[in-house]
Design an enzyme around this catalytic site. Structure first.
Site, mmCIF file in Angstrom:
data_model
loop_
_atom_site.group_PDB
_atom_site.id
_atom_site.type_symbol
_atom_site.label_atom_id
_atom_site.label_comp_id
_atom_site.label_asym_id
_atom_site.label_seq_id
_atom_site.Cartn_x
_atom_site.Cartn_y
_atom_site.Cartn_z
ATOM 1 N N GLU A 81 0.831 -1.198 0.000
ATOM 2 C CA GLU A 81 0.000 0.000 0.000
ATOM 3 C C GLU A 81 0.862 1.244 0.000
ATOM 4 O OE1 GLU A 81 -4.043 -1.398 2.119
ATOM 5 O OE2 GLU A 81 -2.455 -0.817 3.473
ATOM 6 N N CYS A 95 3.347 8.744 0.748
ATOM 7 C CA CYS A 95 3.859 7.962 1.870
ATOM 8 C C CYS A 95 4.171 6.572 1.323
ATOM 9 C CB CYS A 95 2.780 7.908 2.943
ATOM 10 S SG CYS A 95 3.236 6.935 4.362
ATOM 11 N N CYS A 102 6.183 -5.971 8.130
ATOM 12 C CA CYS A 102 7.313 -5.453 8.900
ATOM 13 C C CYS A 102 7.681 -6.488 9.957
ATOM 14 C CB CYS A 102 6.936 -4.133 9.568
ATOM 15 S SG CYS A 102 8.293 -3.447 10.557
ATOM 16 N N CYS A 106 5.491 -3.910 16.194
ATOM 17 C CA CYS A 106 4.976 -2.955 17.188
ATOM 18 C C CYS A 106 3.493 -3.263 17.430
ATOM 19 C CB CYS A 106 5.121 -1.528 16.690
ATOM 20 S SG CYS A 106 6.837 -1.084 16.363
ATOM 21 N N CYS A 109 0.573 -1.215 15.624
ATOM 22 C CA CYS A 109 0.673 -0.952 14.184
ATOM 23 C C CYS A 109 0.129 -2.127 13.380
ATOM 24 C CB CYS A 109 2.145 -0.703 13.848
ATOM 25 S SG CYS A 109 2.512 -0.630 12.093
ATOM 26 N N GLY A 155 6.627 -1.136 6.720
ATOM 27 C CA GLY A 155 8.010 -1.597 6.820
ATOM 28 C C GLY A 155 8.970 -0.656 7.510
ATOM 29 N N GLU A 156 10.146 -1.193 7.841
ATOM 30 C CA GLU A 156 11.195 -0.420 8.510
ATOM 31 C C GLU A 156 12.287 -0.097 7.475
ATOM 32 O OE1 GLU A 156 12.092 1.195 11.411
ATOM 33 O OE2 GLU A 156 13.898 1.504 10.223
ATOM 34 N N SER A 187 11.511 7.651 8.226
ATOM 35 C CA SER A 187 11.120 7.414 9.614
ATOM 36 C C SER A 187 11.607 6.041 10.049
ATOM 37 C CB SER A 187 9.590 7.488 9.715
ATOM 38 O OG SER A 187 9.173 7.121 11.004
ATOM 39 N N SER A 210 10.679 7.134 15.505
ATOM 40 C CA SER A 210 9.434 6.749 16.165
ATOM 41 C C SER A 210 9.742 6.418 17.618
ATOM 42 C CB SER A 210 8.820 5.530 15.461
ATOM 43 O OG SER A 210 8.361 5.914 14.193
ATOM 44 N N LEU A 211 9.491 7.353 18.496
ATOM 45 C CA LEU A 211 9.861 7.199 19.906
ATOM 46 C C LEU A 211 8.735 6.514 20.686
ATOM 47 C CD1 LEU A 211 12.448 8.123 21.414
ATOM 48 C CD2 LEU A 211 11.071 9.986 22.352
ATOM 49 N N HIS A 212 7.584 7.186 20.763
ATOM 50 C CA HIS A 212 6.333 6.647 21.317
ATOM 51 C C HIS A 212 6.326 6.352 22.808
ATOM 52 C CE1 HIS A 212 5.378 6.636 17.195
ATOM 53 N NE2 HIS A 212 5.752 5.419 16.898
ATOM 54 N N ASN A 286 -4.289 6.098 15.464
ATOM 55 C CA ASN A 286 -5.337 5.582 14.587
ATOM 56 C C ASN A 286 -5.685 4.181 15.030
ATOM 57 O OD1 ASN A 286 -5.453 7.793 12.714
ATOM 58 N ND2 ASN A 286 -3.416 7.152 12.087
ATOM 59 N N CYS A 327 -1.503 6.458 9.148
ATOM 60 C CA CYS A 327 -0.306 5.814 9.702
ATOM 61 C C CYS A 327 -0.682 4.585 10.507
ATOM 62 C CB CYS A 327 0.413 6.744 10.659
ATOM 63 S SG CYS A 327 1.122 8.127 9.849
HETATM 64 N N1 SAH Z 1 8.832 1.528 10.501
HETATM 65 C C1 SAH Z 1 9.058 2.922 10.484
HETATM 66 C C2 SAH Z 1 8.306 3.650 9.386
HETATM 67 C C3 SAH Z 1 6.890 3.220 9.123
HETATM 68 S S1 SAH Z 1 5.727 3.497 10.414
HETATM 69 C C4 SAH Z 1 8.732 3.527 11.835
HETATM 70 O O1 SAH Z 1 8.183 2.849 12.678
HETATM 71 O O2 SAH Z 1 9.091 4.692 12.029
HETATM 72 C C5 SAH Z 1 5.361 5.211 10.173
HETATM 73 C C6 SAH Z 1 4.814 5.914 11.398
HETATM 74 O O3 SAH Z 1 3.474 5.515 11.699
HETATM 75 C C7 SAH Z 1 5.627 5.649 12.625
HETATM 76 O O4 SAH Z 1 5.882 6.817 13.353
HETATM 77 C C8 SAH Z 1 4.714 4.701 13.346
HETATM 78 O O5 SAH Z 1 5.054 4.600 14.675
HETATM 79 C C9 SAH Z 1 3.362 5.309 13.075
HETATM 80 N N2 SAH Z 1 2.225 4.448 13.425
HETATM 81 C C10 SAH Z 1 2.198 3.105 13.536
HETATM 82 N N3 SAH Z 1 0.974 2.672 13.923
HETATM 83 C C11 SAH Z 1 0.206 3.782 14.056
HETATM 84 C C12 SAH Z 1 -1.158 3.987 14.418
HETATM 85 N N4 SAH Z 1 -1.964 2.973 14.685
HETATM 86 N N5 SAH Z 1 -1.615 5.264 14.459
HETATM 87 C C13 SAH Z 1 -0.799 6.295 14.146
HETATM 88 N N6 SAH Z 1 0.477 6.152 13.788
HETATM 89 C C14 SAH Z 1 0.993 4.910 13.743
HETATM 90 FE FE1 SF4 Z 2 7.244 -1.743 11.696
HETATM 91 FE FE2 SF4 Z 2 7.134 0.917 11.963
HETATM 92 FE FE3 SF4 Z 2 4.890 -0.560 12.179
HETATM 93 FE FE4 SF4 Z 2 6.748 -0.697 14.095
HETATM 94 S S1 SF4 Z 2 5.525 1.130 13.506
HETATM 95 S S2 SF4 Z 2 5.706 -2.450 13.149
HETATM 96 S S3 SF4 Z 2 8.610 -0.474 12.912
HETATM 97 S S4 SF4 Z 2 6.128 -0.303 10.363
#
Ligand code: SAH
Ligand code: SF4
Length: 335
Positions: A81, A95, A102, A106, A109, A155-156, A187, A210-212, A286, A327
């Protein structure tokens, strides 16, 4: 995989031929080799046969009209996608995905929860941008174009560093999409080897982390990858990156209700983010199933707290929730 095919077919030709063909596809945006009039008739015939320009895909449009998601079918039948966001004015951001699924899992995600198939080639990454360049050219008068690219799809990116970087080269190339390095962002979930490599790259692409979560303990609960990459290690890599490049770094912080959104979390975050060129971007979560989003009022309070402590903080506007294009919602489920 147009790029890979071109490279193979034209490998024995003088290098300028490949340059001409790439320019026709990625700059002039031809969709049929007959339009590549700077190539000989023979060459066009050969390319028509061996390098089709069609990208198999389906589009999903958000009712607001500001987000379009493409489900692209790859040659091995895998699906990825990619999302186009139309901002007010002429800005438009694609994007892109860097992998199918991935491996990092996480918990918040959708991509992370679908598992991992494989990394994408540089051509497969570039084609996501190509698809939307064509779309904007064909559907807008005066024609619009892709102005920004973010590696925030599936993906990462730093687990596919070489192909991502080759794709960035093509995206930036003036004979191709010609998108400035400063309009491209990568990212990462904090893969320090990638951060280190990026610090030495010539192209000054933007870096997001992506700290979170503000502590290793909490981060490990929601991002398994945090066990291998503790905050100290990530922040050290970021500081070295900043020392080398003098560039800002964006820290993404997803706001998940009852998980990482208390005022204590804000205080912990403010302590580690209090450095020059560090920026925090608060993201509304989201829903993908398991968690709930923090309410807007709490996000505002969290933001104010950080700002009062001198941390530059923004709040991300979300595109495309209704078509699962936001995202973390990308999981190639739409049919
Ligand atoms: N793997 C990389 C890049 C793809 S994810 C990373 O993790 O940075 C892109 C962004 O979307 C990241 O900041 C990720 O943490 C965020 N993301 C993942 N799940 C999400 C969700 N459910 N709602 C909002 N953002 C989310
Ligand atoms: Fe992979 Fe990024 Fe999603 Fe984490 S947030 S599972 S690193 S795509």
């Amino acid at each position: 995989m147009i790029l890979e095919k071109l490279e193979k077919i034209l490998a024995k030709e003088p290098p300028f031929r490949l340059k001409q063909a790439k320019r026709a596809v990625f700059h002039e945006l031809i969709e049929d080799w007959d339009s590549a009039t700077n190539l000989s008739l023979d060459m066009r015939k050969k390319l028509k046969k061996n390098c089709p320009l069609k990208i198999n895909h389906k589009l999903f449009k958000d009712p607001s009209g500001d987000t379009i998601k493409a489900l692209i079918e790859l040659e091995d039948d895998n699906k990825i996608e990619t999302v186009l966001m139309l901002h007010t004015g002429r800005r438009s951001t694609v994007c892109v995905s860097s992998q199918i699924g991935c491996p990092l899992g996480c918990v918040f995600c959708a991509t992370g929860q679908m598992g991992f198939k494989r990394s994408l080639t540089d051509g497969e990454i570039a084609e996501q941008v190509l698809l939307f360049c064509r779309y904007l050219k064909n559907n807008y008068k005066p024609a619009r174009t892709v102005t920004n690219v973010v590696f925030m799809g599936m993906g990462e990116p730093f687990l596919n560093y070489e192909n991502v970087w080759r794709a960035i080269g093509l995206i930036n190339d003036k004979d191709s999409f010609n998108i400035g390095a400063r309009k491209i962002s990568v990212s990462t979930s904090g893969i320090t080897e990638g951060i280190k490599k990026m610090a030495d790259e010539k192209l000054q692409v933007n870096l997001s982390i992506s700290l979170h979560a503000p502590t290793d303990e909490l981060r490990q609960e929601i991002m398994p990858v945090a066990k291998k990459y503790p905050l100290k290690k990530i922040l050290k890599a970021v500081d070295d990156y900043i020392a080398k490049t003098s560039r800002k770094v964006m820290f993404e912080y997803l706001m998940i209700k009852g998980v990482n959104d208390t005022m204590e979390n804000a205080e912990q975050l403010s302590k580690i983010m209090d450095k020059p060129l560090y920026m925090v971007n608060l993201i509304a979560y989201n829903p993908t199933g398991q968690f709930k989003a923090t309410d807007n009022k709490t996000i505002k309070l969290f933001k104010t707290y950080l700002e009062r402590r001198g941390i530059f903080t923004t709040q991300r506007y979300e595109f495309g929730r209704s078509i699962k294009a936001a995202c973390g919602q990308l999981a190639a489920k739409n049919k």
